[in-house]
Design a protein around this motif. Structure first.
Motif, PDB file in Angstrom:
ATOM      1  N   ALA A 118      -7.186   4.575   8.393  1.00  0.00           N
ATOM      2  CA  ALA A 118      -6.999   5.372   9.613  1.00  0.00           C
ATOM      3  C   ALA A 118      -5.666   5.048  10.288  1.00  0.00           C
ATOM      4  O   ALA A 118      -4.924   5.956  10.695  1.00  0.00           O
ATOM      5  CB  ALA A 118      -8.163   5.141  10.581  1.00  0.00           C
ATOM      6  N   LEU A 119      -5.354   3.761  10.412  1.00  0.00           N
ATOM      7  CA  LEU A 119      -4.092   3.362  11.049  1.00  0.00           C
ATOM      8  C   LEU A 119      -2.885   3.841  10.247  1.00  0.00           C
ATOM      9  O   LEU A 119      -1.900   4.331  10.819  1.00  0.00           O
ATOM     10  CB  LEU A 119      -4.034   1.844  11.216  1.00  0.00           C
ATOM     11  CG  LEU A 119      -4.942   1.241  12.276  1.00  0.00           C
ATOM     12  CD1 LEU A 119      -4.907  -0.290  12.203  1.00  0.00           C
ATOM     13  CD2 LEU A 119      -4.555   1.723  13.664  1.00  0.00           C
ATOM     14  N   THR A 120      -2.951   3.711   8.939  1.00  0.00           N
ATOM     15  CA  THR A 120      -1.840   4.122   8.092  1.00  0.00           C
ATOM     16  C   THR A 120      -1.672   5.635   8.124  1.00  0.00           C
ATOM     17  O   THR A 120      -0.543   6.145   8.214  1.00  0.00           O
ATOM     18  CB  THR A 120      -2.052   3.628   6.649  1.00  0.00           C
ATOM     19  OG1 THR A 120      -2.262   2.213   6.680  1.00  0.00           O
ATOM     20  CG2 THR A 120      -0.860   3.930   5.775  1.00  0.00           C
ATOM     21  N   THR A 121      -2.781   6.360   8.072  1.00  0.00           N
ATOM     22  CA  THR A 121      -2.724   7.822   8.143  1.00  0.00           C
ATOM     23  C   THR A 121      -2.131   8.269   9.468  1.00  0.00           C
ATOM     24  O   THR A 121      -1.229   9.120   9.501  1.00  0.00           O
ATOM     25  CB  THR A 121      -4.135   8.427   7.952  1.00  0.00           C
ATOM     26  OG1 THR A 121      -4.630   8.049   6.662  1.00  0.00           O
ATOM     27  CG2 THR A 121      -4.111   9.939   8.070  1.00  0.00           C
ATOM     28  N   ALA A 122      -2.610   7.686  10.561  1.00  0.00           N
ATOM     29  CA  ALA A 122      -2.076   8.050  11.881  1.00  0.00           C
ATOM     30  C   ALA A 122      -0.594   7.689  11.981  1.00  0.00           C
ATOM     31  O   ALA A 122       0.209   8.471  12.508  1.00  0.00           O
ATOM     32  CB  ALA A 122      -2.872   7.348  12.981  1.00  0.00           C
ATOM     33  N   GLY A 123      -0.228   6.527  11.462  1.00  0.00           N
ATOM     34  CA  GLY A 123       1.170   6.103  11.526  1.00  0.00           C
ATOM     35  C   GLY A 123       2.099   7.037  10.799  1.00  0.00           C
ATOM     36  O   GLY A 123       3.175   7.401  11.310  1.00  0.00           O
ATOM     37  N   VAL A 124       1.711   7.469   9.605  1.00  0.00           N
ATOM     38  CA  VAL A 124       2.604   8.349   8.850  1.00  0.00           C
ATOM     39  C   VAL A 124       2.625   9.755   9.452  1.00  0.00           C
ATOM     40  O   VAL A 124       3.651  10.437   9.398  1.00  0.00           O
ATOM     41  CB  VAL A 124       2.270   8.359   7.344  1.00  0.00           C
ATOM     42  CG1 VAL A 124       1.075   9.235   7.021  1.00  0.00           C
ATOM     43  CG2 VAL A 124       3.490   8.779   6.537  1.00  0.00           C
ATOM     44  N   MET A 125       1.519  10.178  10.052  1.00  0.00           N
ATOM     45  CA  MET A 125       1.539  11.484  10.715  1.00  0.00           C
ATOM     46  C   MET A 125       2.484  11.470  11.912  1.00  0.00           C
ATOM     47  O   MET A 125       3.243  12.428  12.126  1.00  0.00           O
ATOM     48  CB  MET A 125       0.132  11.893  11.144  1.00  0.00           C
ATOM     49  CG  MET A 125      -0.736  12.321   9.971  1.00  0.00           C
ATOM     50  SD  MET A 125      -2.355  12.933  10.448  1.00  0.00           S
ATOM     51  CE  MET A 125      -1.909  14.519  11.153  1.00  0.00           C
ATOM     52  N   VAL A 126       2.471  10.390  12.661  1.00  0.00           N
ATOM     53  CA  VAL A 126       3.390  10.271  13.800  1.00  0.00           C
ATOM     54  C   VAL A 126       4.837  10.174  13.306  1.00  0.00           C
ATOM     55  O   VAL A 126       5.728  10.830  13.849  1.00  0.00           O
ATOM     56  CB  VAL A 126       3.027   9.060  14.679  1.00  0.00           C
ATOM     57  CG1 VAL A 126       4.117   8.751  15.682  1.00  0.00           C
ATOM     58  CG2 VAL A 126       1.696   9.304  15.382  1.00  0.00           C
ATOM     59  N   ALA A 127       5.062   9.397  12.257  1.00  0.00           N
ATOM     60  CA  ALA A 127       6.427   9.241  11.727  1.00  0.00           C
ATOM     61  C   ALA A 127       6.965  10.557  11.172  1.00  0.00           C
ATOM     62  O   ALA A 127       8.154  10.850  11.313  1.00  0.00           O
ATOM     63  CB  ALA A 127       6.451   8.163  10.640  1.00  0.00           C
ATOM     64  N   ALA A 128       6.102  11.340  10.555  1.00  0.00           N
ATOM     65  CA  ALA A 128       6.548  12.604   9.956  1.00  0.00           C
ATOM     66  C   ALA A 128       6.608  13.736  10.979  1.00  0.00           C
ATOM     67  O   ALA A 128       7.593  14.482  11.032  1.00  0.00           O
ATOM     68  CB  ALA A 128       5.609  12.992   8.812  1.00  0.00           C
ATOM     69  N   ASN A 129       5.560  13.870  11.788  1.00  0.00           N
ATOM     70  CA  ASN A 129       5.477  15.003  12.709  1.00  0.00           C
ATOM     71  C   ASN A 129       6.091  14.732  14.074  1.00  0.00           C
ATOM     72  O   ASN A 129       6.456  15.678  14.780  1.00  0.00           O
ATOM     73  CB  ASN A 129       4.019  15.426  12.893  1.00  0.00           C
ATOM     74  CG  ASN A 129       3.404  15.932  11.615  1.00  0.00           C
ATOM     75  OD1 ASN A 129       4.084  16.505  10.775  1.00  0.00           O
ATOM     76  ND2 ASN A 129       2.113  15.720  11.438  1.00  0.00           N
ATOM     77  N   THR A 138       8.165  22.107  15.723  1.00  0.00           N
ATOM     78  CA  THR A 138       6.754  22.492  15.642  1.00  0.00           C
ATOM     79  C   THR A 138       6.036  21.995  16.890  1.00  0.00           C
ATOM     80  O   THR A 138       6.543  21.115  17.594  1.00  0.00           O
ATOM     81  CB  THR A 138       6.092  21.909  14.365  1.00  0.00           C
ATOM     82  OG1 THR A 138       4.793  22.484  14.223  1.00  0.00           O
ATOM     83  CG2 THR A 138       5.997  20.403  14.402  1.00  0.00           C
ATOM     84  N   ASP A 139       4.879  22.569  17.138  1.00  0.00           N
ATOM     85  CA  ASP A 139       4.045  22.157  18.262  1.00  0.00           C
ATOM     86  C   ASP A 139       2.606  22.061  17.779  1.00  0.00           C
ATOM     87  O   ASP A 139       1.928  23.092  17.643  1.00  0.00           O
ATOM     88  CB  ASP A 139       4.159  23.155  19.413  1.00  0.00           C
ATOM     89  CG  ASP A 139       3.392  22.720  20.647  1.00  0.00           C
ATOM     90  OD1 ASP A 139       2.659  21.700  20.599  1.00  0.00           O
ATOM     91  OD2 ASP A 139       3.513  23.406  21.680  1.00  0.00           O
ATOM     92  N   PRO A 140       2.134  20.848  17.487  1.00  0.00           N
ATOM     93  CA  PRO A 140       0.770  20.690  16.967  1.00  0.00           C
ATOM     94  C   PRO A 140      -0.315  21.288  17.860  1.00  0.00           C
ATOM     95  O   PRO A 140      -1.393  21.614  17.379  1.00  0.00           O
ATOM     96  CB  PRO A 140       0.604  19.170  16.852  1.00  0.00           C
ATOM     97  CG  PRO A 140       1.997  18.654  16.721  1.00  0.00           C
ATOM     98  CD  PRO A 140       2.843  19.579  17.551  1.00  0.00           C
ATOM     99  N   ARG A 141      -0.014  21.480  19.145  1.00  0.00           N
ATOM    100  CA  ARG A 141      -1.014  22.078  20.043  1.00  0.00           C
ATOM    101  C   ARG A 141      -1.292  23.528  19.678  1.00  0.00           C
ATOM    102  O   ARG A 141      -2.329  24.076  20.059  1.00  0.00           O
ATOM    103  CB  ARG A 141      -0.545  21.986  21.496  1.00  0.00           C
ATOM    104  CG  ARG A 141      -0.417  20.551  21.992  1.00  0.00           C
ATOM    105  CD  ARG A 141       0.216  20.493  23.353  1.00  0.00           C
ATOM    106  NE  ARG A 141       1.580  21.038  23.269  1.00  0.00           N
ATOM    107  CZ  ARG A 141       2.423  21.117  24.267  1.00  0.00           C
ATOM    108  NH1 ARG A 141       2.072  20.696  25.460  1.00  0.00           N
ATOM    109  NH2 ARG A 141       3.632  21.597  24.106  1.00  0.00           N
ATOM    110  N   THR A 142      -0.380  24.157  18.947  1.00  0.00           N
ATOM    111  CA  THR A 142      -0.553  25.558  18.569  1.00  0.00           C
ATOM    112  C   THR A 142      -1.093  25.727  17.148  1.00  0.00           C
ATOM    113  O   THR A 142      -1.285  26.863  16.705  1.00  0.00           O
ATOM    114  CB  THR A 142       0.787  26.313  18.674  1.00  0.00           C
ATOM    115  OG1 THR A 142       1.703  25.785  17.706  1.00  0.00           O
ATOM    116  CG2 THR A 142       1.392  26.180  20.073  1.00  0.00           C
ATOM    117  N   TRP A 143      -1.322  24.623  16.437  1.00  0.00           N
ATOM    118  CA  TRP A 143      -1.770  24.711  15.055  1.00  0.00           C
ATOM    119  C   TRP A 143      -3.217  25.193  14.976  1.00  0.00           C
ATOM    120  O   TRP A 143      -4.061  24.799  15.782  1.00  0.00           O
ATOM    121  CB  TRP A 143      -1.671  23.362  14.363  1.00  0.00           C
ATOM    122  CG  TRP A 143      -0.297  22.832  14.169  1.00  0.00           C
ATOM    123  CD1 TRP A 143       0.893  23.426  14.502  1.00  0.00           C
ATOM    124  CD2 TRP A 143       0.046  21.566  13.596  1.00  0.00           C
ATOM    125  NE1 TRP A 143       1.945  22.609  14.161  1.00  0.00           N
ATOM    126  CE2 TRP A 143       1.450  21.470  13.607  1.00  0.00           C
ATOM    127  CE3 TRP A 143      -0.693  20.521  13.079  1.00  0.00           C
ATOM    128  CZ2 TRP A 143       2.133  20.361  13.109  1.00  0.00           C
ATOM    129  CZ3 TRP A 143      -0.023  19.417  12.586  1.00  0.00           C
ATOM    130  CH2 TRP A 143       1.369  19.345  12.601  1.00  0.00           C
TER     131      TRP A 143
END
Length: 172
Positions: A118-129, A138-143
């Protein structure tokens, strides 16, 4: 000595790996995770018949503009550079997050499998997005739910591979 916590254990592993050794192992795990992320993404594209995302290239364009660094070349040559730099940003994020995971292990942190994934997944999502969001690409609130699923599943594959790879480096 190993100390158990609700989220895993803290303490040096049995192998006596140096901080640099863990950083390099984390980078390798991040590269493996990036490969898994790309494989899942390309499989999704093939199965659903969807096209590539322009967000990596748009991010390169925005970063270059904000940094006042021109991307050299004219026309097609410049376009090809941007197309090459976009995926490189993703690889930098993936290898970087893996390296951070390796450094955390060097400090003695070994999370329980679900927590680490979970931590690694969240970390890479923050690093990428994160950069894409900050730059307005992009705006994840509109996805839509499908957009989120298309983003979360490959990043989850990354998290699974990175966590298992780092853990494998510390087995006796």
């Amino acid at each position: 000595m190993v100390e158990r916590t609700p989220f895993g254990v803290r303490g040096k592993g049995k192998r006596g790996i140096s901080t640099l050794g863990w950083a390099l192992r984390g980078a390798a795990a991040g590269a493996a995770g990036s490969t898994a992320l790309n494989a899942v993404t390309y499989l999704d594209m093939a199965v659903r018949g969807r096209g590539t995302s322009s967000t990596p290239e748009d991010t390169v364009e925005q970063l270059a503009a904000k940094a006042h660094v021109p991307i050299p070349g004219d026309g097609v040559t410049r376009q090809h550079r941007v197309q090459g730099l976009g995926p490189l940003l993703g690889l930098v994020a993936g290898v970087g997050v893996g390296t951070i995971g390796g450094l955390a292990r060097a400090r003695g942190y070994l999370s329980a499998k679900p927590v680490g994934i979970a931590l690694t997944t969240a970390g890479v999502m923050v690093a990428a997005n994160g950069p894409m969001t900050v730059l307005g690409v992009t705006d994840p609130r509109t996805w839509s739910a499908t957009d989120w699923l298309s983003d979360v599943v490959p990043h989850l594959a990354y998290g699974v591979v990175v966590k298992n790879t780092i853990d494998a480096f510390d087995r006796p």
